[in-house]
Design a protein around this motif. Structure first.
Motif, PDB file in Angstrom:
ATOM      1  N   THR A 117      49.938  37.161  -6.906  1.00  0.00           N
ATOM      2  CA  THR A 117      49.363  37.337  -8.240  1.00  0.00           C
ATOM      3  C   THR A 117      50.116  36.465  -9.214  1.00  0.00           C
ATOM      4  O   THR A 117      51.352  36.482  -9.255  1.00  0.00           O
ATOM      5  CB  THR A 117      49.461  38.802  -8.689  1.00  0.00           C
ATOM      6  N   LEU A 118      49.405  35.672  -9.990  1.00  0.00           N
ATOM      7  CA  LEU A 118      50.000  34.771 -10.970  1.00  0.00           C
ATOM      8  C   LEU A 118      49.842  35.347 -12.370  1.00  0.00           C
ATOM      9  O   LEU A 118      48.785  35.854 -12.720  1.00  0.00           O
ATOM     10  CB  LEU A 118      49.318  33.403 -10.900  1.00  0.00           C
ATOM     11  N   MET A 119      50.894  35.261 -13.163  1.00  0.00           N
ATOM     12  CA  MET A 119      50.852  35.706 -14.552  1.00  0.00           C
ATOM     13  C   MET A 119      50.998  34.500 -15.468  1.00  0.00           C
ATOM     14  O   MET A 119      51.936  33.703 -15.317  1.00  0.00           O
ATOM     15  CB  MET A 119      51.975  36.699 -14.834  1.00  0.00           C
ATOM     16  N   ARG A 120      50.099  34.373 -16.418  1.00  0.00           N
ATOM     17  CA  ARG A 120      50.157  33.270 -17.379  1.00  0.00           C
ATOM     18  C   ARG A 120      51.369  33.467 -18.296  1.00  0.00           C
ATOM     19  O   ARG A 120      51.548  34.507 -18.896  1.00  0.00           O
ATOM     20  CB  ARG A 120      48.875  33.228 -18.191  1.00  0.00           C
ATOM     21  N   THR A 121      52.220  32.443 -18.366  1.00  0.00           N
ATOM     22  CA  THR A 121      53.376  32.522 -19.249  1.00  0.00           C
ATOM     23  C   THR A 121      52.949  32.428 -20.714  1.00  0.00           C
ATOM     24  O   THR A 121      51.917  31.846 -21.039  1.00  0.00           O
ATOM     25  CB  THR A 121      54.372  31.400 -18.930  1.00  0.00           C
ATOM     26  N   ASN A 122      53.775  32.998 -21.594  1.00  0.00           N
ATOM     27  CA  ASN A 122      53.453  33.008 -23.025  1.00  0.00           C
ATOM     28  C   ASN A 122      54.335  32.002 -23.772  1.00  0.00           C
ATOM     29  O   ASN A 122      55.212  31.366 -23.174  1.00  0.00           O
ATOM     30  CB  ASN A 122      53.577  34.423 -23.593  1.00  0.00           C
ATOM     31  N   PRO A 123      54.126  31.815 -25.075  1.00  0.00           N
ATOM     32  CA  PRO A 123      54.897  30.801 -25.805  1.00  0.00           C
ATOM     33  C   PRO A 123      56.409  31.015 -25.741  1.00  0.00           C
ATOM     34  O   PRO A 123      57.165  30.046 -25.575  1.00  0.00           O
ATOM     35  CB  PRO A 123      54.371  30.932 -27.233  1.00  0.00           C
ATOM     36  N   GLU A 124      56.855  32.258 -25.890  1.00  0.00           N
ATOM     37  CA  GLU A 124      58.295  32.524 -25.871  1.00  0.00           C
ATOM     38  C   GLU A 124      58.914  32.146 -24.527  1.00  0.00           C
ATOM     39  O   GLU A 124      60.002  31.552 -24.477  1.00  0.00           O
ATOM     40  CB  GLU A 124      58.554  34.000 -26.177  1.00  0.00           C
TER      41      GLU A 124
END
Length: 212
Positions: A117-124
């Motif tokens: 499962t891949l999680m999209r990284t956020n700006p921080e």
């Protein structure tokens, strides 16, 4: 290499092999990154084309494929030419969907297959990743360049792709440039990381470094 950068790495490998180099391709699965760093540190590698730095995302996010906090540092410490690319930093990795930590359940998730499962990284998170890439480049004692693919850092992070988000990518790109010491080239290209033009330019730049 990673599933989301296979096209890029395959093409770059062909370019380098065509010039007579033996190319070792490592899979960015934590173990692969550690093995690559160890071989560089032990003096077996003459140059590093680091196109898939996704293990940094796992280090930042607590994913399952981290290669540790010193990922990307071996080439700088060994004094070999290196090209760095923020490849697949749009994703952190977990096993099956049920293994994703509770704190991430509301995030954008993508089931690559039943076991990943891949999680999209956020700006921080991307800012922290960019700082780590810049720190590795800053420590270099041999020629180093950073290439930035403006149209996405992975197959999923491409126009119309599930993880396509230029604003989030820009957080990483800006952090790289903000934290670099003067004199380190940053080449931005209006391509996706998997575009042939990008892979050709990255591989060609490493070849030029090796000729000096």
């Amino acid at each position: 290499m990673f599933g989301n950068t296979t096209a890029a790495v395959d093409r770059a490998r062909v370019v380098l092999e065509g010039c007579g180099y033996e190319v070792l391709v490592f899979h960015a699965t934590g173990t692969g990154g550690k093995t690559m760093e160890d071989l560089i540190a032990d003096g077996f590698i003459v140059a590093s084309l680091d196109m898939t730095t996704t293990e940094l995302a796992d280090q930042v996010c607590g994913g399952v494929l981290s290669a540790g906090p010193n990922r990307c540092m071996a080439a700088s410490r060994a004094g070999i030419p290196a090209v760095l690319v923020p490849g697949c930093v749009d994703m952190a990795n977990f096993w099956g969907i049920d293994t994703v930590p509770e704190k991430y359940r509301s995030r954008q998730l993508y089931q690559w297959n039943p076991n990943i499962t891949l999680m999209r990284t956020n700006p921080e998170e991307n800012i922290r990743i960019g700082e780590m890439i810049a720190a590795a480049a800053n420590a270099a004692t041999a020629p180093v360049s950073i290439f930035i693919p403006l149209k996405g850092v992975s197959q999923l992070d491409s126009p119309a792709g599930e993880f396509w988000d230029p604003k989030v990518d820009r957080a990483c790109f800006d952090a790289i440039k903000k934290n670099l010491i003067p004199g380190i080239p940053v080449i931005e290209m209006d391509h996706n990381v998997n575009d042939p033009e990008f892979a050709d330019k990255v591989a060609g730049t490493l070849l030029t470094m090796l000729e000096k």
